[in-house]
Each structure stands twice: as C-alpha cells, then as structure tokens.
Design a protein around this motif. Sequence first.
Motif, PDB file in Angstrom:
ATOM      1  N   ALA A 338       0.948 -71.449 -30.936  1.00  0.00           N
ATOM      2  CA  ALA A 338      -0.114 -71.529 -31.851  1.00  0.00           C
ATOM      3  C   ALA A 338       0.039 -70.579 -33.080  1.00  0.00           C
ATOM      4  CB  ALA A 338      -1.564 -71.758 -31.278  1.00  0.00           C
ATOM      5  N   MET A 339       0.297 -69.403 -32.631  1.00  0.00           N
ATOM      6  CA  MET A 339       0.179 -68.200 -33.544  1.00  0.00           C
ATOM      7  C   MET A 339       1.531 -68.194 -34.141  1.00  0.00           C
ATOM      8  SD  MET A 339      -1.977 -65.512 -31.215  1.00  0.00           S
ATOM      9  CE  MET A 339      -1.711 -64.253 -32.369  1.00  0.00           C
ATOM     10  N   GLY A 340       2.497 -69.146 -33.878  1.00  0.00           N
ATOM     11  CA  GLY A 340       3.676 -68.848 -34.433  1.00  0.00           C
ATOM     12  C   GLY A 340       4.804 -67.796 -33.971  1.00  0.00           C
ATOM     13  N   MET A 345       9.991 -64.577 -27.809  1.00  0.00           N
ATOM     14  CA  MET A 345       9.215 -63.642 -27.265  1.00  0.00           C
ATOM     15  C   MET A 345       8.008 -64.537 -26.275  1.00  0.00           C
ATOM     16  SD  MET A 345       7.750 -61.981 -30.995  1.00  0.00           S
ATOM     17  CE  MET A 345       6.486 -60.975 -30.064  1.00  0.00           C
ATOM     18  N   TRP A 346       8.164 -65.934 -26.182  1.00  0.00           N
ATOM     19  CA  TRP A 346       7.287 -66.295 -25.364  1.00  0.00           C
ATOM     20  C   TRP A 346       7.244 -65.882 -23.798  1.00  0.00           C
ATOM     21  CZ3 TRP A 346       8.296 -72.223 -27.114  1.00  0.00           C
ATOM     22  CH2 TRP A 346       7.974 -72.318 -28.622  1.00  0.00           C
ATOM     23  N   ALA A 347       8.610 -65.936 -23.341  1.00  0.00           N
ATOM     24  CA  ALA A 347       8.516 -65.525 -21.921  1.00  0.00           C
ATOM     25  C   ALA A 347       8.150 -64.344 -21.777  1.00  0.00           C
ATOM     26  CB  ALA A 347      10.026 -65.580 -21.448  1.00  0.00           C
ATOM     27  N   GLY A 348       8.465 -63.281 -22.430  1.00  0.00           N
ATOM     28  CA  GLY A 348       8.028 -61.725 -22.337  1.00  0.00           C
ATOM     29  C   GLY A 348       6.284 -61.899 -22.513  1.00  0.00           C
ATOM     30  N   ILE A 349       5.792 -62.498 -23.392  1.00  0.00           N
ATOM     31  CA  ILE A 349       4.598 -62.709 -23.364  1.00  0.00           C
ATOM     32  C   ILE A 349       3.613 -63.399 -22.391  1.00  0.00           C
ATOM     33  CG2 ILE A 349       2.418 -63.817 -24.615  1.00  0.00           C
ATOM     34  CD1 ILE A 349       4.147 -63.799 -27.274  1.00  0.00           C
TER      35      ILE A 349
END
Length: 556
Positions: A338-340, A345-349
């Motif tokens: 949602a924040m773009g 980076m998704w997996a790390g977040i």
Amino acid sequence: MSATVEVSAKPPEPGSDPSSVDTGRLEGVSKGRVFAVLAVVVMFSEVVPLQYAMISSAVPEIAPSFRSVGESISWMVVILGLVGGAVSPLIGKLSDVYGKKRLLLATSVSFLVGSLICAVTGSWPLFLVGRALQAVAFGMTAVVYGLIRDLMPRKFIPVAIGVSATGLGLSAALAPVVGGLLTEHYSWRSLFWFLVVYMVVLIPLLLIVVPESKLRVPQKVDYVGGVILGVGLALILLYISQGEAWGWGKPSAFGYALAGVAVIGLWVLWEKRVENPIIDLKLLTAPRVALVLGIAFLANMIIGIQNYLTSYMGLTPDNVKQSTLDKYGDGAVQSAKAMGAPEAMWAGIADQVKAAVSFNDSLDYALGFTLLGLALHVLIWQSMSSMIAGPLAGLWGQRSGLRMPMIVGVTTLTLAGFMYVFMHDSWQLMLICGVVYGIGFGMYYAAAPNLIIEAVPQEQQGISSSMLVVAQSFGASVGVALLSPIFTNNRLRITGPAPSGQGLATQDACDPRGCTYTTDAFTTGFWILIVCGLLALVIALVMRHGRKPATGGLLH
C-alpha cells in the motif's frame, strides 16, 4: 429369554441371612448366560459417558446451528448435570421399589426420545428439552449396580462391578473414534442419530436378555423428599456450573448456592420427619458410606480435571505461533504494498515484523490432533488400561478387601497428575501418562461401587448408588469449575507491532473458535488434581472398612 412373570421378594428382616432372599440371582446357569446379561447391562452403564465423550467435544460444531443463543450454547452441557444430578436419587429409589430393569427401561426410553429430538430439531428450547431427557439417563449407573448385585452370582459380583465401572471401551475408546469420523464426514446431527441407533439396538436386548430383579422394597416412595433433594442439588450445581460466567461473589449468582444449601437443609428436616424417607440419613452419614462418597467427590474432581485438560492439550493446534507470525508477516507485506515499497523489500519487511513478535509462553503442550487422532494415539490406550485394571481391582477386592484397590487407585491417579506436570510436550509422553491414569481410573471405579455394595443393605442399593452418582457428578463439576478462572488468567498473549504502526501492542490469542492458553494454565490444573488425589488418599488410608474380602453384599 427372561421370564415374564415377576416375583416380589421382600427384603430380609434385620439380622437375617440376605442370601436367603430370592432376588432372581443367576446361580446355576451357564457362564455364557451370565456373561450375556453382564455385557448388556454394561452397555447401558456406558450410555452417559458415551454421549458425553461424543457430544461435549462437538459443541463448536453445534454452535453455528444456534447462532442466536451466543455463549448460552454452554447450556447444552450444563443442563445434563442439573437434570441428571436432580433426578438420580429419585430414579435410584424408584428402582428399589418398582424394579431395576423397569427403571432401566424407562430411563433408556427417555434417552432415546431426547436423542431423537436433538437429532431433528432446529429450535433451541426444544433442543434443550431433548438434552434434559437425555440427562435422565444419569440414573442408569445406579440402577446397573443394583441389577448386578441382585442378578450376578455372588462370587462374581466384585469383578462384574469392576467390568461395569470401566465399561467395554465404548465411551473412552469408541466414542472419540466414532465421533471423529462422523463429524469429519457428516454433520453434528449424525452424533445424535448414532445415539438413537445405539438405544434402538440396546433396548430389545434389555427386554430379551436381562431378567428383572425380584427384590422389591414394600414402601411408599417419598416423592416430596425426592423433589426437594433434586431442587437443592440442581441449585448448587447451577452455581458451580455458571459461577465463572455470572461472577462467583455476586449475590445474583451466590444466591443460587445459598438457596441450594437451604433447600438441602429443608430436605434433611423433611427426611427426619417423614415415615418412609427416600434414604436413611443414618446410613448416608455412616463412615462406611460417607467416606466412600468423600473419596468419590475428590476422585471425580480428578477425573473432570484430567478429561478437560488432556482433551484441550491434545486438540490445541500445534501451529498457533507460526500461523500468528504468518498473519503479522502478511499484514506487513500488505502495508508495504500500500505504501508503494519495492517488491524486493517485502520479504525483508515481513521478517523484521515477525522478529518483533513475541509470546508469553512456549506452548509446548499443544499436540495439534483432531478428535480422531487424539483417540487413536492416546485415548484408546488409556481406555484399555482402565478396562484391564477395573476387573483386576474387583478380583483383588474379592480376595483381600477393597480398601487396598482404592488406595492404589487414588495413589495412581495422583501419580499421573505429577507425570502430566512434567511430561506433556509429546504425544508419546502423554500416552504414558494416560496409561498410568487409566490404571488409577479403573482401580477407583471398581472399588467405589463395590464398597457401597458392601456397606448398604440390598433394599437400599438403588438409592445408595444414586448418591454415589451424585457425589461423582458434583466432583466432576467442581473440578472443571475450578479451571475456569485459571484459564481466564493464563491466556496466551501476543506482543507485536501495533496496528497504528507506532510501538507494540499486546493481545490475547483468541479467535471465534476460542482462546489458546499457556502451559501454566494446564500445570496449575494438574497441581489441583494432585491436591485432590492426596486428600482422597488420606481418606482411603483412614478408612476402616474394606479390609476383609468383598462378599458381593452378603454381609447385608
């Protein structure tokens, strides 16, 4: 086929030989006939625990069919104890006066009708009526003990009571297997249809195979006393069952307990004045009866606690933590999208968010079984050990007295509690604990009714056994009630990133199916079990009766 003509046999005069009274005892008949009668009678003794094992675990499956009742769905279980505890004394007395087979048939028909109503109705009030009719079957246990005392060859009674007390494995072993299969492949209504079929098969066997006891107590039934006693017991059981939900100390809840005690006091006064009391109070308070009832209360606190705790431990999913972490990770990914944030980076977040999540317990007890899996891995073997121990305890009592089997039984139940405290993080360890518990269960359940048989005259057998049933019902209810505040204060708690994104937030691990609890909730419950076992052991050690070989009631 049993004889159709009933012969009334008056109870023996005080000081006379009870063996001279013709109760229809199966002396001189073939062993096959004796075993056939016993097998049918034992199947009736399994009716109440059978439906408990099948229906209680299916409450989550039944609840969606009665969405409007909300938390009141618990009444489908509560009503069993209320009605069963209230009617058991009267059923026991009626069996002494009018015939034990006749009352066994009447309670069976009530159970059949109740099961049929529950299987077909979509009305919540009518469903509760069906459950109340099923609860009348609580009196079956007392009637079964009386039939065995009257019909079995005298030398076989202690062993036969051991067999009836621990059953043929239908409730402890078959019920979870059948219940698991039915709920997995059909709706919850199939459980009640199974009970309907069970009774449809069993009632004709009762009529054909089992003769009626000829013993009759020639006195009027104290219906008023029976109703007063039933109301008092029901009020106290209502407070015990609902005290946690209503608030133990609130006058609106505590008033039920006070009213119940007052009604019981009124019953005592009534029984002292009436010509034909429902039970001889001197007999009820005699040490040879009262001490057994005290042990029964404590032993069934143990049994209620163990059943509740081990079932919950076995059925708690073993992936609660991982599924929780996955939810937090998925939520973090959705927020990142949602924040773009770039996909790389998704997996790390997600990993960072998961690392910030913590739990207040290791949750090492959760076995993650289905009901069927729990039955196959643990419950069947626990049941088998009790089925072996029960008859052996009866044989032991016949040879050297029932006090030692009782002592060994409550000691073994207590030992099992210690084992559960430290041995609960795998199904193999739970299996070992369950087998030890099953031995203690079988020993106790064989010794208690046999001790009552040795302690009371045969004309008081039905009502005395029903008081044993009441003590056991109260014990199980109190045991489970003690667990409620412990579970409320020991929920699994999850600490993780707050939904607002600022700081951390803590919440209970609960969903529509219920909450998950910490290991401390279960170990505390098992420590309560241990205390109950030690108290029961003290009573058994000071008990003076039961030191001579059991006679099957010949002394009375």
